[in-house]
Every structure is written in structure tokens, then in C-alpha cells.
Design an enzyme around this catalytic site. Sequence first.
Site, PDB file in Angstrom:
ATOM      1  N   ARG A 132       7.631  45.848  26.265  1.00 53.67           N
ATOM      2  CA  ARG A 132       6.289  46.115  25.724  1.00 53.67           C
ATOM      3  C   ARG A 132       5.961  47.601  25.733  1.00 53.67           C
ATOM      4  O   ARG A 132       4.815  47.987  25.478  1.00 53.67           O
ATOM      5  CB  ARG A 132       5.235  45.345  26.533  1.00 53.67           C
ATOM      6  N   LYS A 133       6.938  48.440  25.989  1.00 52.48           N
ATOM      7  CA  LYS A 133       6.726  49.893  25.989  1.00 52.48           C
ATOM      8  C   LYS A 133       6.781  50.422  24.560  1.00 52.48           C
ATOM      9  O   LYS A 133       7.680  51.155  24.160  1.00 52.48           O
ATOM     10  CB  LYS A 133       7.763  50.575  26.879  1.00 52.48           C
ATOM     11  N   THR A 134       5.771  50.020  23.791  1.00 51.29           N
ATOM     12  CA  THR A 134       5.692  50.361  22.378  1.00 51.29           C
ATOM     13  C   THR A 134       4.495  51.273  22.120  1.00 51.29           C
ATOM     14  O   THR A 134       3.615  51.415  22.969  1.00 51.29           O
ATOM     15  CB  THR A 134       5.550  49.084  21.532  1.00 51.29           C
ATOM     16  N   THR A 264      12.311  51.614  22.196  1.00 53.55           N
ATOM     17  CA  THR A 264      11.066  51.983  21.526  1.00 53.55           C
ATOM     18  C   THR A 264      10.436  53.244  22.106  1.00 53.55           C
ATOM     19  O   THR A 264      10.021  54.129  21.361  1.00 53.55           O
ATOM     20  CB  THR A 264      10.047  50.827  21.598  1.00 53.55           C
TER      21      THR A 264
END
Length: 277
Positions: A132-134, A264
Site C-alpha cells: 500500500r506504499k503508493t 511503487t
Amino acid sequence: MFNWVLIDEIIVNALKEDISNIDITTDNLIDNKSISKACMITKENGVIAGLAVAKRVFEMIDGEIKVIFNVKDGDEVTKGVNIAEIKGSTKAILKGERIALNILQRMSGIASISKKYSEIVKDYPVRIVDTRKTTPGLRILEKYAVRVGGCHNHRYNLSESVMIKDNHIRAVGGIKKAVAKIKDRTSHTVKIEVEVESVNKLKEAIEAGADIVMLDNMNIDEMTKAVKVAEGRVLLEASGGLNIGNIVDVAKTGVDIISVGALTHSAKAMDISLNIF
């Protein structure tokens, strides 16, 4: 391919950010009837992703604009390739240029690094997944680009699946309590993943009924032991500090999944230019 309602919202917000009132340069220089042709040229090697989204940018500015692609998402290209041709309102081309390129360059950069990761472990039965490191607001685009590059997606957001991490465990009072509580409050169709930092905690997670166990920041020896202990009873995900230099060694341990935030959060945008001719 996309939920265009969400994509259109991303594009509208980007255009509002870039043109708060008028394009003070274009609107004062270019005649409304001016028509131009333009092309998008790659300035480095990479994997293309996001063509349809880039096209949508121009179409939202002017529905009469025409965009023709010479490549497709997933294609590996070299420097100097004409990947798209655009014809229509000069004003629309100039106003959409930066947003279309920003999106295309970002997505292509992610696809390019994802391709490198997927290729390096192609001989092992393991999946490379994102995290979820977007970029806030761009997750749907970035996770799509990861897939274009040959890697896979982890959960899309906090609502999609259960992941009991170290802070959850400490807050609840242990792995067993956390798993029991989540099982009581969620559907039987929901998979439960638990993060652990040792082989002993892995055993506890298995006994508690976890479906997936994340091996957080374990070294190669610990991962190898974890695979033997699990004996296929749960899926094992390796996570923490993993990169292009060490994922082959991790894949060799026999884990099922390797999560890499760098797909990402550290992807370099691919250099692509737009030229009117």
C-alpha cells in the site's frame, strides 16, 4: 480494465490542479481553430503502461481529439520509439500534455521496475507483490502498472482483507486473541494474514488459525526454517527490506510471496516527451 469513474476523478483533480482558471500561455497564444499533430517519444528503454489513461486526459479536454497508439501496455520499448500520435485542437494538446505525460511516465516507470523483479524470479514458484506504499490518490493506476510489469497486487486497501500487524497484536494482547476476535467478527470467506517476526510467533499464528503469515524482516536462515515449520499449512509472505539484490535468495527459501514496497514507492518515472510537428 479500469473503473473509469475513479479514473476520471483522478484526471479531473489533476487538471484542476494544473489549470486553476485558464492556461494563461496557451489561451493567449493559440487560436481556437488551430489544429496540430503531435507524437509521444520514449527517451529511454522501459515498459509502457497507462496509454488508455493518457488518452482519456486529452479526450476529457476535447472529445474530438484523436489518439492512435503504436504500442500497447506491457510492450518493452527502446529509446526513440514513437508510441502514440495525437491529432486535434492545438489548445487541447498543450493543455493535456503535462498531465498525460505525468501519468504515463509514472505508470511506465512502475511497470518497468516490476518487469525487472518479475523476470529475476521467473524460475521460482513465488509471486512478487506490491504494497500500500503508493502515491495518495493514484493507487488504482499504480497497482495496474505493477500487473502490467508482470508482478502481482497485495490487498488494495484496508477494507479488502485482514492483516493483523505487530501494533494490532500488541493492542489486543497477543496473536491468539487477535485471530480469535477477527474470526468472530468477519465472514468465513475472509482470509486472515498475521505478521510475525520469529519462527516461534509463526507457530503461534498457525495454531491460532491464520491463513497467511508475513515473515517480517527475517533473514534467509530464519525464512528457510519458517518454510520447514509451516509445511505448507499456510501461505508464507516475506517482507521488509527486500530489493532486486536479495529477492532471488529469498525466493530460494521456498516462501510463496515476496512483497516489495519499492515497486511503487521507489519507481523512477520513465522519460517520455510529447512533440508537436
